[in-house]
Design an enzyme around this catalytic site. Structure first.
Site, short mmCIF file in Angstrom:
data_model
loop_
_atom_site.label_atom_id
_atom_site.label_comp_id
_atom_site.label_asym_id
_atom_site.label_seq_id
_atom_site.Cartn_x
_atom_site.Cartn_y
_atom_site.Cartn_z
N LYS A 25 -11.83 -13.72 42.11
CA LYS A 25 -11.66 -13.82 43.56
C LYS A 25 -12.16 -12.49 44.13
CE LYS A 25 -9.64 -15.72 47.35
NZ LYS A 25 -9.97 -17.04 47.91
N GLY A 82 -14.77 -18.32 46.52
CA GLY A 82 -15.05 -17.69 47.80
C GLY A 82 -13.78 -17.51 48.62
#
Length: 232
Positions: free
Chosen positions: A40, A120
């Site tokens: 992440k 994302g």
């Protein structure tokens, strides 16, 4: 050592289940003998855990699902406390998001893992700074994309616009996942059918509304064979 494969998980919006799908993908890859790790790059919204460490639920879920214990500096290079758009959260803390830091962390992970699932933040074109977005990051990474569609009213438009924006940047949509969100959505099957006929990418699975983010259950609903065969 050859670099591991990559897929970039994007969503039609924020809160559509990117983390659930990312963790499920890692689970099913590991079940198929693939040493997979989640990343992440940027997360906003954190609070101190029992040890006083700032923790983000999504980043921690990816780390827990991963088959490798990697430093947070690699799996989540940027974490901001305020639950805001990343560039705004960074400004509040007097920081900026350096794309070189993100790409260097990704390279380090690829050197250790067979497959990296990069999640994302928010939708596809979320600002990360004054002059770049998550779409730019996706282009920098160059990985095939997996689109998570939060199945709710308006999702057809959001999904098609997202796919169009990605392809306009030269990116490839490797597959998509339907994540059923509201209970009793009218014409759910018709919505899925419309997306199947228009997204021009394989559907990897349909996740029904689950009580809690149960990645193990979701992983049993995904078909990753298109991803294993897809160059990435």
């Amino acid at each position: 050592m050859s670099a591991g494969k990559l897929h970039f998980v994007m969503g039609t919006d924020t809160g559509v289940g990117k983390t659930l799908v990312s963790c499920a993908l890692i689970e099913v890859l590991r079940a198929n003998g693939v040493n997979a790790v989640g990343m992440k790059p940027v997360a906003s919204g954190a609070s101190p855990d029992a040890t006083g460490r700032l923790a983000n639920e999504d980043a921690d879920a990816l780390a827990q699902a991963s088959g490798l214990d990697q430093p947070t500096a690699l799996t989540n290079p940027y974490l901001f406390e305020a639950p805001l758009a990343p560039h705004v959260a960074a400004q509040r803390e007097g920081r900026s998001i350096d794309r070189a830091v993100v790409l260097d962390a990704l390279s380090a992970l690829r050197a250790e893992a067979d497959h990296v699932i990069v999640e994302g933040v928010g939708g596809f074109i979320v600002p990360l700074g004054a002059d770049w977005t998550t779409a730019d990051l996706a282009v920098d990474i160059g990985a095939p994309l997996i689109l998570v569609v939060g199945l709710r009213l308006g999702c057809i438009n959001h999904a098609l616009l997202t796919a169009e924006a990605a392809r306009a940047r030269g990116l490839t949509l490797a597959g998509w996942v339907a994540n059923c969100q509201p209970e009793g959505m009218l014409e759910q099957e018709a919505t899925i059918s419309a997306l199947k006929s228009r997204l021009n990418a394989p559907i990897l699975g349909i996740i029904p509304r689950l009580s809690g983010a149960d990645a193990k259950t979701a992983s049993r609903l995904l078909d990753i064979q298109p991803l294993l065969a897809f160059p990435g």
